[in-house]
Design an enzyme around this catalytic site. Structure first.
Site, PDB file in Angstrom:
ATOM      1  N   ASP A   1     -11.505  -7.817  -7.355  1.00 10.89           N
ATOM      2  CA  ASP A   1     -12.683  -7.233  -8.036  1.00 10.89           C
ATOM      3  C   ASP A   1     -12.218  -6.332  -9.165  1.00 10.89           C
ATOM      4  O   ASP A   1     -11.026  -6.080  -9.314  1.00 10.89           O
ATOM      5  CB  ASP A   1     -13.515  -6.431  -7.023  1.00 10.89           C
TER       6      ASP A   1
ATOM      7  N   MET B   1      -6.206   1.210  -1.468  1.00 14.23           N
ATOM      8  CA  MET B   1      -6.330   2.341  -0.554  1.00 14.23           C
ATOM      9  C   MET B   1      -5.129   2.592   0.364  1.00 14.23           C
ATOM     10  O   MET B   1      -5.223   3.439   1.247  1.00 14.23           O
ATOM     11  CB  MET B   1      -7.611   2.176   0.285  1.00 14.23           C
ATOM     12  N   GLU B   2      -4.015   1.867   0.166  1.00 15.09           N
ATOM     13  CA  GLU B   2      -2.880   2.055   1.097  1.00 15.09           C
ATOM     14  C   GLU B   2      -1.493   2.109   0.459  1.00 15.09           C
ATOM     15  O   GLU B   2      -0.580   2.741   1.020  1.00 15.09           O
ATOM     16  CB  GLU B   2      -2.820   0.905   2.145  1.00 15.09           C
TER      17      GLU B   2
ATOM     18  N   GLU C   1      -6.701 -10.005   5.371  1.00 16.05           N
ATOM     19  CA  GLU C   1      -5.643 -10.076   4.349  1.00 16.05           C
ATOM     20  C   GLU C   1      -4.375 -10.751   4.893  1.00 16.05           C
ATOM     21  O   GLU C   1      -3.572 -11.289   4.140  1.00 16.05           O
ATOM     22  CB  GLU C   1      -5.319  -8.664   3.842  1.00 16.05           C
TER      23      GLU C   1
ATOM     24  N   GLY D   1      -8.460  -3.750  -6.586  1.00 17.47           N
ATOM     25  CA  GLY D   1      -9.374  -3.732  -7.719  1.00 17.47           C
ATOM     26  C   GLY D   1      -8.582  -3.604  -9.006  1.00 17.47           C
ATOM     27  O   GLY D   1      -7.587  -2.881  -9.059  1.00 17.47           O
TER      28      GLY D   1
HETATM   29  N1  ADE Z   1      -9.280  -2.985  -2.605  1.00 15.91           N
HETATM   30  C1  ADE Z   1      -9.804  -4.035  -3.226  1.00 15.91           C
HETATM   31  N2  ADE Z   1     -10.689  -3.648  -4.171  1.00 15.91           N
HETATM   32  C2  ADE Z   1     -10.710  -2.296  -4.128  1.00 15.91           C
HETATM   33  C3  ADE Z   1     -11.431  -1.318  -4.839  1.00 15.91           C
HETATM   34  N3  ADE Z   1     -12.313  -1.646  -5.793  1.00 15.91           N
HETATM   35  N4  ADE Z   1     -11.211  -0.008  -4.539  1.00 15.91           N
HETATM   36  C4  ADE Z   1     -10.331   0.332  -3.568  1.00 15.91           C
HETATM   37  N5  ADE Z   1      -9.644  -0.561  -2.854  1.00 15.91           N
HETATM   38  C5  ADE Z   1      -9.816  -1.865  -3.136  1.00 15.91           C
END
Ligand code: ADE
Length: 240
Positions: free
Chosen positions: A200, A176-177, A16, A82
């Site tokens: 995504d 996630m952060e 990243e 996401g």
């Molecule tokens: N980072 C990128 N895509 C993600 C997802 N689907 N879930 C959690 N963290 C992500």
């Protein structure tokens, strides 16, 4: 002597951060407290690049390490996310206006859902940073949105989970952060913002989509940050 101005840019994964790192002239690099930290000077500005690792505990520990070691005037997180909103497609860039945890539950001890004691449920990002980054994005013709992000220790790759996180948090994105970075910045009184580009849709295709688009989203984030840093450096130059 004036203290040098320091801006920290932090990402969970090396991938990243890589396109931004390639654009800078790294002068020093090492592992401190388990985190890869790289230092560059961008004209008169010192830039710290940090790789936290994935998840909330890594994010919090790395953020505190960076703040304690370098006392940056601001911290910017860049990364992928996401999408929880069908209108935000893969490739969309979002300046995160606020963040919260989707996996925190202290309701059993009287807290509101998604809320830790003595921490706001939703942590706002620094409005000045959002404004400056939006201006840079507009100048670069990079389309960008603003919105809320939901953070938890799960890679979300299931349509039902996606829906339930969206319903519970009203967030546009999941990752996630960010809320952990924001929490530590908040506790230290340091301006913080996150820039996340959609890799995504947090559904059954998320894993393949994430792997396919991670490099592209990181490149887009790097374009924005590279120009932003250059604008900040120019503003430091003394006017004659
Ligand atoms: N980072 C990128 N895509 C993600 C997802 N689907 N879930 C959690 N963290 C992500």
């Amino acid at each position: 002597m004036n203290e040098v101005q320091t801006i920290a840019v932090i990402s969970a994964m090396r991938e990243e951060l890589a396109p931004l790192k390639q654009r800078l002239n790294i002068e020093e690099e090492g592992i401190k407290g388990g985190f890869l930290l790289s230092i560059a000077h961008f004209e008169g500005l010192r830039v710290i690049l940090a790789v936290s690792g994935v998840g909330k505990a890594n994010a919090a520990a790395c953020m505190q390490q960076v703040i304690t070691l370098y006392r940056p005037s601001e911290v910017i997180n860049i990364g992928a996310a996401g999408s929880l909103n069908d209108r935000l497609q893969v490739g969309a860039m979002v300046l995160v206006s606020e963040s919260l945890y989707h996996d925190v539950d202290c309701t059993g001890v009287g807290e509101a859902p998604n809320t830790l004691p003595r921490i706001p449920r939703v942590i706002p990002s620094d409005s000045g940073l959002i404004q400056q980054l939006s201006q840079v994005a507009a100048n670069l013709d990079l389309s960008c949105h603003t919105g809320r992000i939901a953070t938890g220790d799960t890679f979300v790759s299931d349509g039902e989970r996606r829906k339930s996180i969206r319903k519970q948090t009203d967030a546009e994105l999941v990752e996630m952060e960010t809320a952990a970075f924001a929490q530590i910045a908040y506790l230290n009184g340091i301006p913080f913002v996150s820039v996340r580009s959609v890799s995504d849709n947090a559904d059954g295709e998320a894993e393949i989509s994430f792997e396919t688009f991670l490099a592209e989203t990181s490149e887009r984030n790097a374009r924005l940050l590279d120009t932003y840093l250059s604008v900040q450096a120019q503003q430091l130059q003394p006017v004659s």
